[in-house]
Motif scaffolding. Structure first.
Motif, PDB file in Angstrom:
ATOM      1  N   GLY A 134       5.212 -13.886  12.853  1.00 36.66           N
ATOM      2  CA  GLY A 134       5.938 -15.050  12.693  1.00 36.66           C
ATOM      3  C   GLY A 134       4.094 -15.507  11.888  1.00 36.66           C
ATOM      4  O   GLY A 134       3.827 -16.084  10.964  1.00 36.66           O
ATOM      5  N   ALA A 164       2.095 -13.366   9.002  1.00 39.91           N
ATOM      6  CA  ALA A 164       1.484 -12.556   8.613  1.00 39.91           C
ATOM      7  C   ALA A 164       0.766 -12.942   7.877  1.00 39.91           C
ATOM      8  O   ALA A 164       0.473 -14.526   7.506  1.00 39.91           O
ATOM      9  CB  ALA A 164       2.902 -11.676   7.122  1.00 39.91           C
ATOM     10  N   ASP A 203       8.111  -2.090   9.925  1.00 39.50           N
ATOM     11  CA  ASP A 203       7.507  -1.865   8.531  1.00 39.50           C
ATOM     12  C   ASP A 203       8.265  -0.818   7.978  1.00 39.50           C
ATOM     13  O   ASP A 203       7.194   0.287   7.907  1.00 39.50           O
ATOM     14  CB  ASP A 203       6.590  -3.401   8.902  1.00 39.50           C
ATOM     15  N   ASN A 243       6.128  -9.450   8.059  1.00 39.82           N
ATOM     16  CA  ASN A 243       5.396 -10.544   9.481  1.00 39.82           C
ATOM     17  C   ASN A 243       5.148 -11.339  10.240  1.00 39.82           C
ATOM     18  O   ASN A 243       4.665 -12.221  10.836  1.00 39.82           O
ATOM     19  CB  ASN A 243       6.909 -11.514   9.171  1.00 39.82           C
ATOM     20  N   THR A 244       3.751  -9.998  10.605  1.00 41.37           N
ATOM     21  CA  THR A 244       3.119  -9.694  11.907  1.00 41.37           C
ATOM     22  C   THR A 244       1.995 -10.061  10.894  1.00 41.37           C
ATOM     23  O   THR A 244       1.518  -9.231   9.893  1.00 41.37           O
ATOM     24  CB  THR A 244       3.393  -9.163  12.728  1.00 41.37           C
TER      25      THR A 244
END
Length: 157
Positions: free
Chosen positions: A153, A155, A16, A89-90
């Motif tokens: 998926g 966040a 990221d 998004n984790t």
């Protein structure tokens, strides 16, 4: 001040591009870190350092930092080391850790460091260490091995 505590090198590439902001924002959301009075001192790709100043409320019956307090900041330091490498998004969850208490955490500052050993897509293996500083001298007081789970998926809110 480093107190001579060893620190791993940044040898991993974050997934990221906003990893630093993501980690710092997440740390600020942790109620337990605020309650304890811990601060995120540094974060790098695959590593983290957290400091916790001594307060009597954080001790056990002998006046040392309580093992639960030590475990908590080491868990967070290693967890954020792993989170720094995870994709956008984790989110991260600790799923297992084992800690060895090497010496009484007797001092005025507790320092926890975390470092990624093996980054994986879903499971990340980390190590954490705690150092207690008394009169300017750091003593290695705990070491931990941890497994993290990447929540794909999901966040943080």
């Amino acid at each position: 001040m480093s107190y001579g505590i060893p620190r791993g090198e940044a040898r991993f590439e974050p997934r990221d591009p906003h990893w630093n902001e993501k980690v710092r924002t997440s740390f600020a959301k942790q109620g337990i870190m605020g309650l304890l009075g811990a601060t995120l001192v540094d974060v790098w790709p695959g590593g983290c350092e957290i400091h916790l100043p001594y307060r009597p409320e954080l001790t056990q019956q002998h006046g040392f930092f309580h093992a639960g307090v030590t475990s908590t900041i080491v868990d967070s330091a290693a967890g954020y080391a792993g989170f720094s490498l995870m994709a956008a998004n984790t989110s991260v969850l600790s799923v297992e850790f084992k800690i060895n208490l090497l010496a009484p955490a007797d001092g005025e500052l507790l320092i926890a460091t975390g470092e990624v050993v093996k980054p994986g897509r879903t499971l990340v293996i980390t190590r954490g260490d705690a150092w207690v500083v008394k009169h300017g001298k750091a003593t290695h007081c705990a070491m931990m091995q941890q497994t993290l789970m990447t929540m794909h998926g999901k966040a943080e809110q």
